[in-house]
Design a protein around this motif. Structure first.
Motif, PDB file in Angstrom:
ATOM      1  N   ILE A  67     -20.516  68.090 -39.050  1.00  0.00           N
ATOM      2  CA  ILE A  67     -21.965  68.989 -39.111  1.00  0.00           C
ATOM      3  C   ILE A  67     -22.826  67.678 -38.520  1.00  0.00           C
ATOM      4  CG2 ILE A  67     -23.910  69.423 -40.718  1.00  0.00           C
ATOM      5  CD1 ILE A  67     -21.784  71.654 -40.107  1.00  0.00           C
ATOM      6  N   LYS A  68     -22.798  66.397 -38.939  1.00  0.00           N
ATOM      7  CA  LYS A  68     -23.770  65.855 -38.441  1.00  0.00           C
ATOM      8  C   LYS A  68     -23.528  65.399 -37.117  1.00  0.00           C
ATOM      9  CE  LYS A  68     -24.452  62.482 -42.185  1.00  0.00           C
ATOM     10  NZ  LYS A  68     -25.643  61.421 -41.769  1.00  0.00           N
ATOM     11  N   ASP A  69     -22.063  65.344 -36.772  1.00  0.00           N
ATOM     12  CA  ASP A  69     -21.770  65.084 -35.168  1.00  0.00           C
ATOM     13  C   ASP A  69     -22.207  66.181 -34.163  1.00  0.00           C
ATOM     14  OD1 ASP A  69     -20.706  62.679 -35.806  1.00  0.00           O
ATOM     15  OD2 ASP A  69     -18.612  63.438 -35.823  1.00  0.00           O
ATOM     16  N   ALA A  70     -22.310  67.475 -34.979  1.00  0.00           N
ATOM     17  CA  ALA A  70     -22.764  68.489 -34.135  1.00  0.00           C
ATOM     18  C   ALA A  70     -24.438  68.764 -33.903  1.00  0.00           C
ATOM     19  CB  ALA A  70     -22.415  69.733 -34.756  1.00  0.00           C
ATOM     20  N   GLY A  71     -25.073  67.691 -34.572  1.00  0.00           N
ATOM     21  CA  GLY A  71     -26.422  67.656 -34.589  1.00  0.00           C
ATOM     22  C   GLY A  71     -27.184  68.496 -35.521  1.00  0.00           C
ATOM     23  N   LEU A  72     -26.335  69.066 -36.560  1.00  0.00           N
ATOM     24  CA  LEU A  72     -26.904  69.938 -37.493  1.00  0.00           C
ATOM     25  C   LEU A  72     -27.679  69.129 -38.518  1.00  0.00           C
ATOM     26  CD1 LEU A  72     -24.391  72.899 -36.894  1.00  0.00           C
ATOM     27  CD2 LEU A  72     -26.860  72.872 -36.457  1.00  0.00           C
ATOM     28  N   LYS A  73     -28.107  69.795 -39.467  1.00  0.00           N
ATOM     29  CA  LYS A  73     -28.875  69.106 -40.642  1.00  0.00           C
ATOM     30  C   LYS A  73     -27.717  69.661 -41.826  1.00  0.00           C
ATOM     31  CE  LYS A  73     -32.535  67.662 -38.566  1.00  0.00           C
ATOM     32  NZ  LYS A  73     -32.919  66.553 -38.315  1.00  0.00           N
ATOM     33  N   LEU A  74     -28.057  68.412 -42.807  1.00  0.00           N
ATOM     34  CA  LEU A  74     -26.916  68.534 -43.926  1.00  0.00           C
ATOM     35  C   LEU A  74     -27.776  68.156 -45.212  1.00  0.00           C
ATOM     36  CD1 LEU A  74     -24.184  68.586 -44.999  1.00  0.00           C
ATOM     37  CD2 LEU A  74     -24.216  66.003 -44.680  1.00  0.00           C
ATOM     38  N   THR A  75     -27.621  69.006 -46.323  1.00  0.00           N
ATOM     39  CA  THR A  75     -28.146  68.552 -47.597  1.00  0.00           C
ATOM     40  C   THR A  75     -27.283  68.858 -48.584  1.00  0.00           C
ATOM     41  OG1 THR A  75     -29.818  69.307 -49.262  1.00  0.00           O
ATOM     42  CG2 THR A  75     -29.119  71.076 -47.885  1.00  0.00           C
ATOM     43  N   VAL A  76     -26.980  67.889 -49.706  1.00  0.00           N
ATOM     44  CA  VAL A  76     -25.897  67.946 -50.554  1.00  0.00           C
ATOM     45  C   VAL A  76     -26.421  67.934 -51.898  1.00  0.00           C
ATOM     46  CG1 VAL A  76     -23.763  66.728 -51.167  1.00  0.00           C
ATOM     47  CG2 VAL A  76     -24.571  66.778 -48.570  1.00  0.00           C
ATOM     48  N   HIS A  77     -25.998  68.962 -52.777  1.00  0.00           N
ATOM     49  CA  HIS A  77     -26.217  68.771 -54.226  1.00  0.00           C
ATOM     50  C   HIS A  77     -25.923  67.407 -54.888  1.00  0.00           C
ATOM     51  CE1 HIS A  77     -27.276  73.073 -53.733  1.00  0.00           C
ATOM     52  NE2 HIS A  77     -27.420  73.187 -55.091  1.00  0.00           N
ATOM     53  N   THR A  78     -26.602  66.641 -55.441  1.00  0.00           N
ATOM     54  CA  THR A  78     -26.073  65.363 -55.585  1.00  0.00           C
ATOM     55  C   THR A  78     -26.524  65.072 -57.027  1.00  0.00           C
ATOM     56  OG1 THR A  78     -26.518  64.669 -53.360  1.00  0.00           O
ATOM     57  CG2 THR A  78     -26.206  62.667 -55.097  1.00  0.00           C
ATOM     58  N   ALA A  79     -25.841  64.409 -57.841  1.00  0.00           N
ATOM     59  CA  ALA A  79     -26.075  64.166 -59.259  1.00  0.00           C
ATOM     60  C   ALA A  79     -26.878  65.060 -60.109  1.00  0.00           C
ATOM     61  CB  ALA A  79     -26.848  62.810 -59.258  1.00  0.00           C
ATOM     62  N   GLU A  80     -26.334  66.178 -59.953  1.00  0.00           N
ATOM     63  CA  GLU A  80     -27.010  67.396 -60.807  1.00  0.00           C
ATOM     64  C   GLU A  80     -26.328  67.266 -62.280  1.00  0.00           C
ATOM     65  OE1 GLU A  80     -26.186  71.270 -59.421  1.00  0.00           O
ATOM     66  OE2 GLU A  80     -27.826  72.349 -60.491  1.00  0.00           O
ATOM     67  N   VAL A  81     -25.023  66.650 -62.146  1.00  0.00           N
ATOM     68  CA  VAL A  81     -24.478  66.186 -63.427  1.00  0.00           C
ATOM     69  C   VAL A  81     -24.255  64.828 -63.369  1.00  0.00           C
ATOM     70  CG1 VAL A  81     -23.602  68.518 -64.278  1.00  0.00           C
ATOM     71  CG2 VAL A  81     -22.203  66.961 -63.062  1.00  0.00           C
ATOM     72  N   ARG A  82     -23.842  63.654 -64.299  1.00  0.00           N
ATOM     73  CA  ARG A  82     -23.645  62.361 -64.133  1.00  0.00           C
ATOM     74  C   ARG A  82     -22.364  62.113 -63.546  1.00  0.00           C
ATOM     75  NH1 ARG A  82     -25.386  57.084 -67.587  1.00  0.00           N
ATOM     76  NH2 ARG A  82     -24.875  55.751 -65.531  1.00  0.00           N
ATOM     77  N   ASN A  83     -22.501  61.483 -62.214  1.00  0.00           N
ATOM     78  CA  ASN A  83     -21.227  61.099 -61.626  1.00  0.00           C
ATOM     79  C   ASN A  83     -21.686  59.910 -60.589  1.00  0.00           C
ATOM     80  OD1 ASN A  83     -19.032  60.411 -59.957  1.00  0.00           O
ATOM     81  ND2 ASN A  83     -18.220  62.282 -60.220  1.00  0.00           N
ATOM     82  N   ASP A  84     -21.903  58.503 -61.224  1.00  0.00           N
ATOM     83  CA  ASP A  84     -22.584  57.710 -60.346  1.00  0.00           C
ATOM     84  C   ASP A  84     -21.791  57.251 -59.203  1.00  0.00           C
ATOM     85  OD1 ASP A  84     -24.317  57.666 -62.794  1.00  0.00           O
ATOM     86  OD2 ASP A  84     -24.039  55.692 -63.097  1.00  0.00           O
ATOM     87  N   ALA A  85     -20.410  57.277 -59.030  1.00  0.00           N
ATOM     88  CA  ALA A  85     -19.739  57.049 -57.852  1.00  0.00           C
ATOM     89  C   ALA A  85     -19.983  57.841 -56.828  1.00  0.00           C
ATOM     90  CB  ALA A  85     -18.230  56.684 -58.383  1.00  0.00           C
ATOM     91  N   GLU A  86     -19.921  59.242 -57.373  1.00  0.00           N
ATOM     92  CA  GLU A  86     -19.967  60.096 -56.374  1.00  0.00           C
ATOM     93  C   GLU A  86     -21.329  60.077 -55.876  1.00  0.00           C
ATOM     94  OE1 GLU A  86     -18.747  64.534 -56.766  1.00  0.00           O
ATOM     95  OE2 GLU A  86     -20.823  65.037 -56.514  1.00  0.00           O
TER      96      GLU A  86
END
Ligand code: 6MZ
Length: 347
Positions: free
Chosen positions: A193-212
């Motif tokens: 997606i990034k290489d295609a020049g498109l935008k990216l949003t990711v659900h992050t840390a909605e529950v706890r997982n520090d490594a992720e």
């Protein structure tokens, strides 16, 4: 005018709204009637399920994922997806949301993800033709609980639509139940997606997982959703907030969603305050206005009242969120003018 009326009239940008989570009761009723008129056998079962859902507003995050499964049974045809999309766009517009980035997870309709997405795009196009005063962009979502093969098909579709319908399709969202999967499995797709020049949003840390959370921040998406357990107020550690600050990734913050799903105990404890104090860029969003019985105006009002903020600051949050949209610079400049005009007369 009181605060709620002023915030209602204030121009707003919604950057985190899941289509199927945003269906109002009126739309759900309309889609239920459609099932009845098509003499679908499962309609009574659905009515009972919805009656039960409406009794209980305090859901856990896992229970919310069950709610989506029920709603998905109503948006299972081109016609119902089209109706749902038009209604959601018009409802946001009615509360003076002038820019909407809608996201949705394509499901196969008659065996095709494209049919699903085309129904959504047709609805967006028709609202534009009807001059509904709102600029709408679309993110396709991958549900991380559904596995790599489905995600790959959605990523390929996003890339192809990013070429043919770049006026509407601007990027990809990663959502779904965090508990069921390892995010790094999806990284090769996210790089595409990034290489295609498109935008990216990711659900992050909605529950706890520090490594992720750390892995996602190091991937440097254009935005992240929630970021709840990045907050040192919840983890007791400054590591992730320092990393977030370093990367300067804007965060989509959804106060009611987090409170209802009990990932934050009260509005006062919401990480908005911590992120604001650390100078983290953010945008106030609804997440699932239907499931959580909220609106974007309501979310801004909650921030204003919970943290006792002046209206001028609330307006500046709304204006600033334009910087984090995935739309073209020319469109951002056009939108900024509308915000400035309102600001001159009202704040
Ligand atoms: C993670 C969520 C979500 O895509 O069918 N979704 N994913 N966290 C959340 N917080 C509450 N809320 C919604 O809309 C519904 C889908 O969006 C994702 C889930 O995958 C859900 O099935 P669409 O339009």
């Amino acid at each position: 005018m009181d605060d709620s009326q002023i915030i209602f009239t204030m121009p707003k940008a919604e950057l985190h709204a899941h289509l199927n989570g945003s269906l109002s009761q009126a739309t759900i009723k309309k889609l239920m009637d459609l099932k009845t008129s098509h003499q679908c056998e499962d309609v009574f079962q659905l009515q009972t399920m919805f009656a039960k859902l409406n009794e209980d507003h305090n859901k856990t995050l896992d229970e919310c994922f069950q709610v989506f499964k029920v709603i998905h049974q109503l948006t299972d045809s081109e016609q119902s997806i089209y109706i749902a999309t038009v209604d959601v766009i018009k409802e946001f517009s009615e509360e003076n949301v002038l820019y909407l980035e809608l996201r949705t997870t394509p499901r196969a309709i008659d065996g095709s993800f494209e049919t699903y997405v085309n129904a959504v795009i047709r609805a967006i196009d028709d609202c534009r033709k009807e001059n509904v005063p709102i600029l709408v962009k679309l993110l396709l979502s991958i549900d991380r609980s559904k596995g790599f093969d489905i995600a790959k098909q959605i990523v390929d579709l996003t890339i192809s639509l990013g070429l043919t319908r770049s006026d509407v399709v601007v990027g990809l969202d990663v959502s779904g139940n965090m508990a069921d999967s390892d995010i790094t499995d999806y990284f090769p797709l996210l790089y595409k997606i990034k290489d295609a020049g498109l935008k990216l949003t990711v659900h992050t840390a909605e529950v706890r997982n520090d490594a992720e959370a750390e892995a996602i921040l190091r991937l440097k998406p254009d935005r992240i959703g929630h970021g709840t357990f990045i907050s040192p107020s919840l983890t007791g550690s400054l590591h992730l907030i320092h990393l977030l600050k370093e990367t300067n990734i804007p965060v989509e913050l959804c106060l009611t969603s987090n409170k209802v799903c009990k990932t934050v105990p009260t509005f006062k404890d919401h990480h908005w305050k911590v992120f604001f104090d650390h100078g983290i860029p953010f945008s106030i969003c609804t997440d699932d206005k239907g499931v959580f019985s909220t609106s974007l105006s309501q979310e801004y009002l909650i921030v204003k009242h919970t943290f006792n903020l002046p209206l001028s600051l609330i307006w500046s949050f709304s204006l600033k969120s334009l910087d984090y949209t995935f739309t073209a610079e020319t469109e951002k400049a056009y939108l900024s003018k509308l915000w400035e005009e309102w600001g001159q007369n009202n704040k």
